[in-house]
Design a protein around this motif. Structure first.
Motif, PDB file in Angstrom:
ATOM      1  N   ILE A  57      38.792  38.518  51.931  1.00  0.00           N
ATOM      2  CA  ILE A  57      38.539  38.986  50.559  1.00  0.00           C
ATOM      3  C   ILE A  57      39.849  39.053  49.770  1.00  0.00           C
ATOM      4  O   ILE A  57      39.913  38.619  48.618  1.00  0.00           O
ATOM      5  N   PRO A  60      41.660  35.328  48.450  1.00  0.00           N
ATOM      6  CA  PRO A  60      41.135  34.702  47.223  1.00  0.00           C
ATOM      7  C   PRO A  60      41.227  35.607  46.014  1.00  0.00           C
ATOM      8  O   PRO A  60      41.406  35.122  44.884  1.00  0.00           O
ATOM      9  N   LEU A  61      41.135  36.914  46.228  1.00  0.00           N
ATOM     10  CA  LEU A  61      41.223  37.851  45.103  1.00  0.00           C
ATOM     11  C   LEU A  61      42.591  37.743  44.453  1.00  0.00           C
ATOM     12  O   LEU A  61      42.723  37.499  43.243  1.00  0.00           O
ATOM     13  N   SER A  64      43.346  34.246  42.996  1.00  0.00           N
ATOM     14  CA  SER A  64      42.729  34.026  41.681  1.00  0.00           C
ATOM     15  C   SER A  64      43.493  34.758  40.601  1.00  0.00           C
ATOM     16  O   SER A  64      43.715  34.222  39.511  1.00  0.00           O
ATOM     17  N   PHE A  68      44.638  31.736  38.644  1.00  0.00           N
ATOM     18  CA  PHE A  68      43.638  31.544  37.578  1.00  0.00           C
ATOM     19  C   PHE A  68      43.791  32.555  36.461  1.00  0.00           C
ATOM     20  O   PHE A  68      42.839  32.883  35.780  1.00  0.00           O
ATOM     21  N   GLU A  88      25.481  31.648  49.045  1.00  0.00           N
ATOM     22  CA  GLU A  88      24.964  33.017  49.130  1.00  0.00           C
ATOM     23  C   GLU A  88      24.253  33.235  50.458  1.00  0.00           C
ATOM     24  O   GLU A  88      24.416  34.270  51.098  1.00  0.00           O
ATOM     25  N   TRP A  91      26.775  33.513  53.319  1.00  0.00           N
ATOM     26  CA  TRP A  91      27.451  34.791  53.495  1.00  0.00           C
ATOM     27  C   TRP A  91      26.497  35.980  53.597  1.00  0.00           C
ATOM     28  O   TRP A  91      26.903  37.112  53.609  1.00  0.00           O
TER      29      TRP A  91
ATOM     30  N   SER B 404      30.475  37.684  46.185  1.00  0.00           N
ATOM     31  CA  SER B 404      30.117  37.233  44.845  1.00  0.00           C
ATOM     32  C   SER B 404      31.205  37.593  43.839  1.00  0.00           C
ATOM     33  O   SER B 404      31.484  36.816  42.919  1.00  0.00           O
ATOM     34  N   VAL B 406      34.432  37.885  44.434  1.00  0.00           N
ATOM     35  CA  VAL B 406      35.567  36.990  44.618  1.00  0.00           C
ATOM     36  C   VAL B 406      35.252  35.627  44.011  1.00  0.00           C
ATOM     37  O   VAL B 406      36.082  35.015  43.330  1.00  0.00           O
ATOM     38  N   SER B 407      34.020  35.150  44.226  1.00  0.00           N
ATOM     39  CA  SER B 407      33.659  33.842  43.672  1.00  0.00           C
ATOM     40  C   SER B 407      33.585  33.889  42.159  1.00  0.00           C
ATOM     41  O   SER B 407      33.768  32.861  41.501  1.00  0.00           O
ATOM     42  N   LEU B 409      35.676  35.511  40.301  1.00  0.00           N
ATOM     43  CA  LEU B 409      37.059  35.378  39.840  1.00  0.00           C
ATOM     44  C   LEU B 409      37.571  33.951  40.016  1.00  0.00           C
ATOM     45  O   LEU B 409      38.335  33.446  39.193  1.00  0.00           O
ATOM     46  N   TRP B 410      37.164  33.329  41.105  1.00  0.00           N
ATOM     47  CA  TRP B 410      37.672  32.004  41.458  1.00  0.00           C
ATOM     48  C   TRP B 410      37.458  31.027  40.310  1.00  0.00           C
ATOM     49  O   TRP B 410      36.350  30.881  39.817  1.00  0.00           O
TER      50      TRP B 410
END
Ligand code: HEA
Ligand code: HEA
Ligand code: CUA
Ligand SMILES: [Cu+2]
Lengths: 343, 620, 258
Positions: A57, A60-61, A64, A68, A88, A91, B404, B406-407, B409-410
């Motif tokens: 977690i 990627p947090l 981003s 991003f 979905e 996971w 969800s 995290v995705s 933000l991605w």
């Protein structure tokens, strides 16, 4: 694509680093019981899962947030991605499987921890506000728990008042001790040393200090101690004062009352009590401020019916009201005889 | 000032006091007639039944004197009451009974902040005591009282905060003018202040030393304060029950045209899941506390093993509410995270349907896991296995939310003003709290972890990350909607950057000492354990948190009158409430709107979520 | 409102009442002859189903009224119904908790009450049953504009409610205390008094609610089209009855009698 590769590598790096770091700082106390080994094994599996998920977690947090982030002057929106059902479902299902496996391992670890050994030595544990006492198969009662290394024991535990909980951190296992019913805890100590049993369930004012020594020793040391205790108990049982002292130990009076004049903050000390003047703050039928002499009758009344006269500066309903029924007349007079010696 | 002292809030306090004394005198009178001892010698003068009955009468007097029930009395008498009641302009409406959900939402929120500060203050007091081994300045009894009060005041604070968010936001988000039952809504709020008074009054009645869980038989022996705690929680429970009921009815019946279930803003789903729990399960904490009260008052032996009662029964009844309750704290918080994240990532919420369903999933599975608090309690040992499975299952829907987010933000275009900082902080802290959950759930490891500071660390992370951080995010985010002004960004950032690291330090160290053998609920610890330094750092961290919160309070208060004016769509959001100017008009939307698109279609050119209907078809 | 013929509804009410009475008798018979808790539970559920459907009109929750004006009386009526049922759901959790406590503390064994209690309990159960019938009559009368019938039905319901309360407090409690079951005697006593006490408290609130409705009814405040107060009082009253449908077997019939 590049983003996924970088993030993937970082996830693995962070997961490994977290796991290694957590292992290196020794999260748990030493393993001093056979039961602690499967428990720690399960714990390590959990730490591995936690480290991985944490990385999964966090990477990627943070990635981003950095990569991003909105650049200066850019007013456009992000890509319009509403979701992805395959992802979905992935996971949902993978954690489901992980969790089921974890619960399965948990189940058989619990089985290992609770396994019954028919050769276990039986020791009775009594918990009360706020002391432990241990009655050994040899018949005497002590305030210390002595155990023989590698000898399984089963503790049959009961409380005389509220709920307590038996816990030695190095043994890992914890078990509540209830009034009116016996609960058991099985341990096999595997490491010689001195430990402390603590009470892990809030049980009132003295909860903080409700501890007792636990000594795991070799056969020789253990036998010596047992014999000495048996001998001392036999001698003491011959005089009223000795019996009184034993009763005081068995009934946990000393967890509230000191005998050396020090203050426990819970109950008055017994040192110099006999024949002294006691100022009362009230009671069932006395006016506040009355002063009485602590003679024999007063001591007996204070034990049998503690609410009759409340010592100034202390609370009613703290001292158990059950001693009048659990102790016999002669036992009470033995205790009183003992208190009278504390000058 | 005069307006302050004659407000419903102060009037209520006055009548609560009067009611309390009258109730106590009444029981005392009855005792005289029955030939019982009317008074007790010693500290409290009146007898326990007198104080308890007085407390109840006092609470009712408070609510009645505020006027929150006046319309019902009129109905009962058969009089006409007007459908709407306008509030007078000015700040007094916040101190008086108002039927406007926005005013009630603010009332709840401010009360919640007040209680969180009071509870935090208690934490500072006992944290100071813990900074060093040995007893410094508190007695054992005082420590236990402050610790227990900290727990329950914080929890009630959160419950009111949850109600505040739901009340303020949900009618706006679904395009309604108000809640389904505005009078009931006002009533629900006005039972909260007397409940808070009852809880704090425990300090005057010798405190209570059982922790917020109040387990008998200990709670049977605790001082009189225990009864006030029970009464306070039971009264506060009604705010939760009635508030939840009202919310469910509102969402079922008051949605704007075209707002199908999967087109509702995601927070509404969280609110539904929360309300399902709070309307039903809350009754059981009330019941379990009532049973202990009766045991103390009438000797009814429910939990008394000498009378054939069972102390473990209490734990079942208590946790049947109190476990789902933790999801009452956390679901709205997670709802806020899901609501704000798309706005600041400028991307649709990833997997809307899954996030919505995961809230319901957490709430429903949450009903089946309560006994994980009782793994060492001595209940039937085999029951522990099914509860281990069910507890671990909760990780699955919670995970769906994390993935969800995290995705979402991605590949977004992420901006990070203060509300977003708190959202991210919440995600991180809640992740730590959530991940420390499964070890508690697997029975074997819980045998070690139960009642240690590890657990304390676990639940501070979950509650702070899951509620307090999102709560702050929500306040920074919707403040312009309430006041038409913005809070100061710089101060907001300082608040965050001070609170976040201090909080992580606090809870990670809690977990550390807990594993090594630090029990919960102790005023003192053995210096030989070597925890002194850890505890000192934790106490310092607690003070840093307090400072950050003082900065926040300053920012909040000053911004009401001096903040930068912001009446437009400050965050460039698609949500309906931002499509009308701030502060929100009294009846929310002058024209009803119709939902014609998806709520979070950021990045889809030309898409709209709602369309206002023509002026002429204006409702009501 | 349903536009059914009044005499049809009357007939339906009578049939339901007879069913309930027969089931109650059957329950007693099961307790005496078979002593099966499962059967008792099944009968109780059938009774609850009947009351939910015919007396409490649970199906009215499912009316399609999306197209109605949001500010109309009809639409608000639907909202109020949902609110009321949610409240009942919430309340049911209290009784559920008491129910669980009873089984946790006393298992499937009977309470140590005297045999007089059996008679009293059967009597007050019948009284409550009868009151439900008259409450249904009152509501139906109101729906069909029969004001006299309404006043008659509701008055009789209040009267029967008071009889029930008197039966519990002045007959049943003293007889339990004589048999040695007091609030403080033991867990069984505690359970008995809290269950009957909580239920009696609800009956009392129901009686108060009905009295308010009666007073306003006498003043002509309700009409066949607008009488939400009557409907809600009725529904609440039947709910309290439903609780007793479970409490009666749980307190008196479990464990083979005689
Ligand atoms: C907001 C509050 C909140 C929340 C959300 C939670 C969430 C969880 N809690 Fe916690 N808990 C408390 C508040 C909370 N808790 C409180 C207040 C107490 C103490 C009460 C007291 O005694 O005073 C407590 C105590 C407590 C206990 C009892 C400990 C004891 O006293 O012995 C247990 C035991 O099982 C437990 C478990 C869990 C679990 C499994 C979750 C789960 O819901 C967590 C799920 C989340 C995750 C797991 C992380 C994200 C998920 C993924 C990334 C997906 C993949 C994950 C896996 C495959 C594992 N909690
Ligand atoms: C949401 C809930 C919540 C929150 C936010 C907190 C916040 C904090 N908690 Fe709390 N805590 C609980 C819920 C919560 N706690 C619960 C349920 C328990 C269990 C109780 C039990 O065992 O029964 C517990 C127990 C608990 C313990 C364990 C006690 C023990 O077992 O002996 C500790 C110890 O460090 C602790 C510390 C803290 C600290 C330092 C904070 C800090 O983060 C607090 C920071 C906030 C402030 C400091 C307020 C700042 C404001 C001001 C200073 C302004 C002053 C205001 C006025 C004058 C009006 N908490
Ligand atoms: Cu005994 Cu805590
Ligand atoms: Cu829980």
């Amino acid at each position: 694509m590049r983003h996924y590769v970088i993030a993937g590598v970082l996830v693995i790096v962070l997961a490994v680093a977290t796991y290694a770091g957590l292992m290196a700082i020794h999260l748990m106390p030493v393993e001093a019981s056979a039961q602690s080994i499967p428990i720690d094994h399960l714990w390590n599996i959990e730490i591995a899962i936690i480290s991985f998920l944490f990385a999964l977690i966090m990477v990627p947090l943070i990635y981003s947030l950095i990569v991003f982030r909105r650049r200066k002057g850019d007013t456009s929106d992000g890509e319009h991605i509403e979701g992805n059902n395959t992802l979905e479902i992935t996971w949902t299902v993978i954690p489901l499987i992980v969790v089921l496996i974890l619960a399965y391992i948990g189940t058989y670890t619990l089985g290992d921890v609770l396994a019954v050994d028919p050769n276990a030595l039986e020791i009775n544990v009594t918990a009360r506000q706020w002391a432990w006492s241990f009655t050994y198969p040899e018949g005497f009662t002590a305030k210390e728990l002595h155990l023989l290394v590698n000898q399984p024991v089963v503790l049959d535990m009961q409380s005389v008042d509220v709920i307590h909980s038996f816990w030695v951190p190095q043994f890992r296992i914890k078990q509540d001790v209830l009034p009116g019913r016996i609960t058991t805890e099985r341990i096999t100590p595997i490491l010689i040393g001195n430990y402390t049993v603590t009470c892990a369930q809030l049980c009132g004012t003295g909860h903080t200090y409700m501890t007792a020594p636990v000594i795991v020793s070799t056969q020789a040391d253990y036998d010596t101690w047992i014999q000495a205790q048996v001998a001392a108990a036999t001698v003491a049982a011959q005089t009223p004062i000795g019996r009184g002292q034993q009763l005081v130990a068995q009934n946990g009076c000393a967890s509230c009352h000191s005998i050396d004049g020090s203050s426990t903050g819970i109950a008055p000390t017994w040192k110099g009590l006999y024949q002294s003047q006691v100022k009362l703050s009230g009671g069932t039928n006395v006016a506040p401020g009355t002063v009485v002499i602590a003679n024999e009758a007063y001591l007996i009344e204070s034990i049998v019916n503690p609410s009759a006269k409340i010592v100034n500066g202390f609370q009613d309903n703290v001292m158990p009201k059950s001693f009048g029924t659990t102790l016999t007349q002669s036992q009470i007079s033995d205790i009183v005889a003992y208190i009278e010696t504390l000058k | 000032m005069k307006k302050f002292f004659t407000s419903a809030l102060m009037r209520g306090l006055f009548w609560q006091l009067i009611g309390w004394i009258v109730g106590a005198l009444f029981v005392t009178g009855v005792r005289v007639l029955m030939g019982l001892n009317p008074f007790v010698t010693g500290q409290y003068f009146f007898t326990e039944p007198a104080w308890v009955f007085g407390g109840l009468v006092g609470a009712i007097s408070y609510v009645a004197s505020t006027g929150a029930m006046t319309d019902w009395f009129k109905w009962a008498k058969g009089e006409e009451v007007p459908e709407h009641r306008e509030d007078p302009p000015g700040w007094e409406k916040y101190l008086n009974v108002s039927l406007d959900h926005k005013v009630i939402g603010v009332q709840y929120t401010v009360t919640a902040l007040f209680l969180l500060c009071v509870g935090g203050l208690f934490a500072l007091i006992f944290r100071t005591e813990l900074a060093h081994s040995g007893l410094q300045f508190l007695t054992l009894q005082e420590y236990n009282t402050f610790m227990s009060l900290h727990g329950i005041v914080m929890i009630v604070g959160i419950l009111l905060g949850v109600a505040g968010l739901m009340n303020y936001l949900v009618p706006m988000l679904i395009g309604a003018q108000d809640m389904a039952f505005p009078r009931l809504n006002a009533f629900s709020y006005w039972v909260a202040p007397p409940a808070a008074v009852l809880l704090l009054s425990t300090l005057l009645f010798g405190g209570f030393d059982t922790g917020w869980t109040g387990y008998p038989p200990l709670s049977e022996r605790a001082p009189l304060g225990m009864q006030m705690f029970f009464l306070g929680v039971a009264v506060a429970g009604w705010a939760s029950i009635l508030g939840g009921l009202n919310l469910l009815a509102s969402v079922l019946r008051m949605r704007a045209k075209g707002m199908t279930p999967f087109r509702m803003p995601i927070f509404v789903w969280a609110a539904i899941a929360t309300s399902l729990i709070s309307t039903t399960a809350t009754q059981l904490i009330g019941l379990s506390f009532q049973m202990v009260m009766f045991q103390r008052l009438f000797g009814m032996g429910f939990f008394d093993s000498e009378k054939g009662g069972n102390p473990i029964l209490f734990q079942h009844l208590f946790w049947f509410y109190s476990h789902p309750a933790v999801y009452v704290f956390v679901l709205p918080g997670l709802g806020i995270i899901s609501e704000l994240m798309p706005v600041f990532a400028r991307k649709p919420l990833f997997g809307y349907r899954f996030v919505a369903m995961s809230s319901l999933g957490i709430a429903l599975v949450g009903f089946l896991v309560w006994a994980h608090h009782m793994f060492v309690s001595g209940m039937n040992p085999y029951l522990r296995i099914p509860f281990m499975f069910s507890t671990l299952l909760v990780a699955v829907p919670t995970g769906v939310k994390f993935f969800s987010w995290v995705s979402t933000l991605w590949k977004g275009k992420i901006e990070a003003p203060t509300p977003m900082l708190f959202v991210i902080g919440g995600v991180v802290v809640f992740l730590l709290g959530g991940l420390s959950g499964p070890p508690n759930a697997t029975v074997a490891t819980d045998l070690h972890l139960q009642n240690t500071y590890w657990i304390v660390g676990h639940f501070h992370d979950t509650m702070f990350g899951g509620y307090i951080f999102p709560f702050f995010a929500a306040i920074y985010y919707w403040f312009p909607k309430v006041t038409g002004r913005r809070m100061n960004e710089a101060l907001g950032k300082i608040h965050f950057w001070l609170m976040m690291p201090s909080f992580l330090t606090l809870t990670l160290l809690m977990m550390r000492v807990g594993l090594l053998g630090m029990r919960r609920r102790v005023a003192d610890y053995d210096p030989a354990l070597g925890f002194d330094n850890y505890h000192l750092i934790m106490t310092i961290a607690a003070y840093l948190i307090a400072i950050s919160i003082l900065i926040f309070l300053y920012n909040l208060i000053v911004s009401v009158t001096h903040g930068e004016v912001a009446t437009g769509n400050v965050w460039n959001s698609r949500s309906p409430e931002w499509q009308v100017p701030s502060p929100m008009p009294v009846h929310n939307y002058d024209q009803p709107f119709e939902v014609i698109g998806e709520p979070y279609d950021y990045g889809l050119p030309g898409s709209v979520y709602i369309k206002f209907e023509d002026k002429k078809s204006k409702g009501h | 409102m349903e536009h059914t013929n009044k005499s049809d509804v009357l007939r339906q009410g009578v049939i339901v009442f007879i069913f309930l009475a027969v089931l109650t008798a059957l329950e007693f018979f099961v307790a005496v002859e078979i002593g099966s808790t499962v059967l008792l539970a099944m009968i109780a559920f059938v009774k609850v189903g009947l009351v939910f459907y015919y007396y409490m009109h649970i199906y009215r929750l499912n009316v399609q009224d999306e197209d109605l004006d949001r500010h109309s009386y009809q639409y608000k009526l639907g909202t109020s119904r949902i609110g009321l049922w949610l409240f009942l759901l919430s309340d049911a959790f209290i009784f559920g908790g008491l129910f669980v406590s009873r089984f946790n503390l006393l298992g499937l064994g009977p309470l140590p009450l005297s045999s007089d209690s059996q008679f009293t309990a059967l009597t007050i159960t019948s009284v409550l049953l009868l009151s439900s019938f008259f409450m249904n009559r009152a509501e139906v009368s109101m729906e069909h504009g029969d004001r006299k019938g309404f006043i008659f039905g509701i008055s009789l319901t209040i009267l029967l409610g008071l009889v029930f309360l008197a039966g519990v407090i002045t007959v049943e409690w003293p007889s339990a205390i004589n048999a040695g079951v007091t609030p403080s005697s033991n867990a069984a006593g505690a359970v008995f008094f809290i269950m009957t006490g909580m239920h009696a408290f609800h009956v009392l609130t129901g009686v108060i609610f009905l009295s308010i409705v009666l007073r306003n009814g006498l003043r002509g405040l309700y009409s066949p089209e607008k009488h939400w107060a009557v409907e809600s009082a009725t529904t609440y009253w039947h709910f309290v009855d439903v609780v007793w449908l479970f409490f009666y077997p749980a307190l008196y019939l479990i464990g083979k009698l005689i």
